[in-house]
Design a protein around this motif. Structure first.
Motif, PDB file in Angstrom:
ATOM      1  N   GLU A  26      -7.231  15.110  21.251  1.00  0.00           N
ATOM      2  CA  GLU A  26      -8.675  15.031  20.626  1.00  0.00           C
ATOM      3  C   GLU A  26      -8.923  13.507  20.865  1.00  0.00           C
ATOM      4  OE1 GLU A  26     -11.633  15.807  16.826  1.00  0.00           O
ATOM      5  OE2 GLU A  26      -9.834  14.728  16.397  1.00  0.00           O
ATOM      6  N   CYS A  27      -9.897  13.020  21.433  1.00  0.00           N
ATOM      7  CA  CYS A  27     -10.207  11.559  21.668  1.00  0.00           C
ATOM      8  C   CYS A  27     -11.384  11.408  20.533  1.00  0.00           C
ATOM      9  CB  CYS A  27     -11.037  11.181  23.046  1.00  0.00           C
ATOM     10  SG  CYS A  27      -9.567  11.459  24.365  1.00  0.00           S
ATOM     11  N   ARG A  28     -11.289  10.323  19.764  1.00  0.00           N
ATOM     12  CA  ARG A  28     -12.232  10.406  18.650  1.00  0.00           C
ATOM     13  C   ARG A  28     -12.804   8.976  18.486  1.00  0.00           C
ATOM     14  NH1 ARG A  28     -13.543  13.732  14.371  1.00  0.00           N
ATOM     15  NH2 ARG A  28     -14.252  12.797  12.465  1.00  0.00           N
ATOM     16  N   TYR A  29     -13.995   8.727  18.173  1.00  0.00           N
ATOM     17  CA  TYR A  29     -14.577   7.278  18.082  1.00  0.00           C
ATOM     18  C   TYR A  29     -15.506   7.780  16.555  1.00  0.00           C
ATOM     19  CZ  TYR A  29     -17.261   3.247  18.746  1.00  0.00           C
ATOM     20  OH  TYR A  29     -17.885   2.042  18.458  1.00  0.00           O
ATOM     21  N   GLU A  30     -15.446   6.649  15.631  1.00  0.00           N
ATOM     22  CA  GLU A  30     -16.090   6.532  14.610  1.00  0.00           C
ATOM     23  C   GLU A  30     -17.103   5.205  14.537  1.00  0.00           C
ATOM     24  OE1 GLU A  30     -13.783   7.656  11.164  1.00  0.00           O
ATOM     25  OE2 GLU A  30     -12.861   9.515  12.195  1.00  0.00           O
ATOM     26  N   ALA A  31     -18.093   5.445  14.368  1.00  0.00           N
ATOM     27  CA  ALA A  31     -18.742   4.204  14.382  1.00  0.00           C
ATOM     28  C   ALA A  31     -18.603   3.080  13.126  1.00  0.00           C
ATOM     29  CB  ALA A  31     -20.522   4.462  14.022  1.00  0.00           C
ATOM     30  N   GLY A  32     -17.832   3.539  12.157  1.00  0.00           N
ATOM     31  CA  GLY A  32     -17.551   2.892  10.974  1.00  0.00           C
ATOM     32  C   GLY A  32     -16.204   2.153  11.443  1.00  0.00           C
ATOM     33  N   ASP A  33     -15.498   2.319  12.412  1.00  0.00           N
ATOM     34  CA  ASP A  33     -14.497   1.650  13.066  1.00  0.00           C
ATOM     35  C   ASP A  33     -14.734   1.124  14.360  1.00  0.00           C
ATOM     36  OD1 ASP A  33     -12.018   0.115  13.455  1.00  0.00           O
ATOM     37  OD2 ASP A  33     -10.664   2.157  13.198  1.00  0.00           O
ATOM     38  N   PRO A  34     -15.752   0.320  14.910  1.00  0.00           N
ATOM     39  CA  PRO A  34     -16.367   0.331  15.928  1.00  0.00           C
ATOM     40  C   PRO A  34     -15.644  -0.200  17.213  1.00  0.00           C
ATOM     41  CG  PRO A  34     -17.246  -1.321  14.755  1.00  0.00           C
ATOM     42  CD  PRO A  34     -16.165  -0.429  13.835  1.00  0.00           C
ATOM     43  N   PHE A  35     -14.177  -0.888  17.157  1.00  0.00           N
ATOM     44  CA  PHE A  35     -13.284  -1.258  18.068  1.00  0.00           C
ATOM     45  C   PHE A  35     -12.371  -0.350  18.581  1.00  0.00           C
ATOM     46  CE2 PHE A  35     -15.229  -5.335  16.107  1.00  0.00           C
ATOM     47  CZ  PHE A  35     -15.518  -5.928  17.109  1.00  0.00           C
ATOM     48  N   ALA A  36     -12.208   0.995  17.956  1.00  0.00           N
ATOM     49  CA  ALA A  36     -11.262   1.742  18.048  1.00  0.00           C
ATOM     50  C   ALA A  36     -11.471   2.988  18.569  1.00  0.00           C
ATOM     51  CB  ALA A  36     -10.508   1.951  16.647  1.00  0.00           C
ATOM     52  N   VAL A  37     -10.587   3.722  19.365  1.00  0.00           N
ATOM     53  CA  VAL A  37     -10.551   5.005  19.842  1.00  0.00           C
ATOM     54  C   VAL A  37      -9.292   5.602  19.447  1.00  0.00           C
ATOM     55  CG1 VAL A  37     -10.426   6.435  21.963  1.00  0.00           C
ATOM     56  CG2 VAL A  37     -12.021   4.337  21.839  1.00  0.00           C
ATOM     57  N   ARG A  38      -9.486   6.706  18.692  1.00  0.00           N
ATOM     58  CA  ARG A  38      -8.139   7.518  18.425  1.00  0.00           C
ATOM     59  C   ARG A  38      -7.864   8.531  19.430  1.00  0.00           C
ATOM     60  NH1 ARG A  38     -10.164   4.923  14.301  1.00  0.00           N
ATOM     61  NH2 ARG A  38      -9.159   4.403  12.636  1.00  0.00           N
ATOM     62  N   LEU A  39      -6.620   8.725  19.619  1.00  0.00           N
ATOM     63  CA  LEU A  39      -6.205   9.686  20.549  1.00  0.00           C
ATOM     64  C   LEU A  39      -5.137  10.560  19.325  1.00  0.00           C
ATOM     65  CD1 LEU A  39      -4.809   8.082  23.694  1.00  0.00           C
ATOM     66  CD2 LEU A  39      -6.966   9.017  23.138  1.00  0.00           C
ATOM     67  N   ASP A  40      -5.714  11.789  19.065  1.00  0.00           N
ATOM     68  CA  ASP A  40      -4.920  12.709  18.153  1.00  0.00           C
ATOM     69  C   ASP A  40      -4.402  13.930  18.839  1.00  0.00           C
ATOM     70  OD1 ASP A  40      -4.117  14.235  16.120  1.00  0.00           O
ATOM     71  OD2 ASP A  40      -6.041  14.093  14.892  1.00  0.00           O
ATOM     72  N   PHE A  41      -3.028  13.516  18.763  1.00  0.00           N
ATOM     73  CA  PHE A  41      -2.017  14.860  19.289  1.00  0.00           C
ATOM     74  C   PHE A  41      -1.989  16.023  18.671  1.00  0.00           C
ATOM     75  CE2 PHE A  41      -1.491  10.710  21.446  1.00  0.00           C
ATOM     76  CZ  PHE A  41      -1.550  11.214  22.740  1.00  0.00           C
ATOM     77  N   GLY A  42      -2.663  16.134  17.517  1.00  0.00           N
ATOM     78  CA  GLY A  42      -2.428  17.291  16.771  1.00  0.00           C
ATOM     79  C   GLY A  42      -1.093  17.415  15.842  1.00  0.00           C
ATOM     80  N   ALA A  43      -1.285  18.559  15.061  1.00  0.00           N
ATOM     81  CA  ALA A  43      -0.199  18.839  13.940  1.00  0.00           C
ATOM     82  C   ALA A  43       1.208  18.870  14.814  1.00  0.00           C
ATOM     83  CB  ALA A  43      -0.464  19.741  13.327  1.00  0.00           C
ATOM     84  N   ASP A  44       1.045  19.642  15.971  1.00  0.00           N
ATOM     85  CA  ASP A  44       2.255  19.916  16.610  1.00  0.00           C
ATOM     86  C   ASP A  44       2.984  18.702  17.178  1.00  0.00           C
ATOM     87  OD1 ASP A  44       1.875  22.782  16.377  1.00  0.00           O
ATOM     88  OD2 ASP A  44       1.050  22.823  18.450  1.00  0.00           O
ATOM     89  N   GLU A  45       2.512  17.583  17.627  1.00  0.00           N
ATOM     90  CA  GLU A  45       2.970  16.660  17.981  1.00  0.00           C
ATOM     91  C   GLU A  45       3.108  15.455  16.758  1.00  0.00           C
ATOM     92  OE1 GLU A  45       4.402  16.402  21.083  1.00  0.00           O
ATOM     93  OE2 GLU A  45       3.383  18.286  21.228  1.00  0.00           O
ATOM     94  N   GLY A  46       2.212  15.460  15.763  1.00  0.00           N
ATOM     95  CA  GLY A  46       2.359  14.839  14.602  1.00  0.00           C
ATOM     96  C   GLY A  46       2.081  13.240  15.067  1.00  0.00           C
TER      97      GLY A  46
END
Length: 132
Positions: A26-46
């Protein structure tokens, strides 16, 4: 204007084996943390990796990064390689450029590039820093 932009991408973890291994990220971007992008590999990868949005965007065009995160486009331009280094080694990912480009465009609609600092509550940030 969306405050959160999220998309699931299929990336390939390059393992040295012929096929590698597919990961749903999951590629996720939140306007409240505007400089960052998160790559979430999920619970399996942790694992959740936080990258600078501008670093990811630049890596679609040319080799960038230093230290734990390096990004480089493939020769064909259809994929990008993302190397994530940690205590146990380096994970090398192969990700499709088109959906990453669409994702980054959507983040730009949420928070236009160059206006990120307008979204940060600098007084609250400074209070938190000083109280730490």
């Amino acid at each position: 204007m969306a405050d959160v932009v999220a998309v699931r991408l299929r990336m390939r973890l390059i393992t040295g084996e012929a096929q590698g291994r597919s990961l749903d990220v999951e590629c996720r971007y939140e306007a409240g943390d505007p400089f960052a992008v998160r790559l979430d590999f999920g619970a399996d990868e942790g694992a959740v990796w936080v990258l600078a949005r501008d670093l990811l965007a630049a890596g679609l065009r040319e080799p960038v990064g230093d230290g734990d995160v390096r990004i480089e486009p493939s020769r064909t331009g259809e994929h990008v390689y993302i190397a994530l280094g940690g205590e146990t080694g380096i994970a090398l990912l192969n990700a499709p450029v088109r959906p990453l480009t669409r994702f980054l465009r959507a983040t730009g609609r949420a928070v236009p590039v160059g206006t990120e600092s307008d979204r940060i509550d600098w007084d609250r940030w400074l209070d938190a820093l000083l109280s730490a």
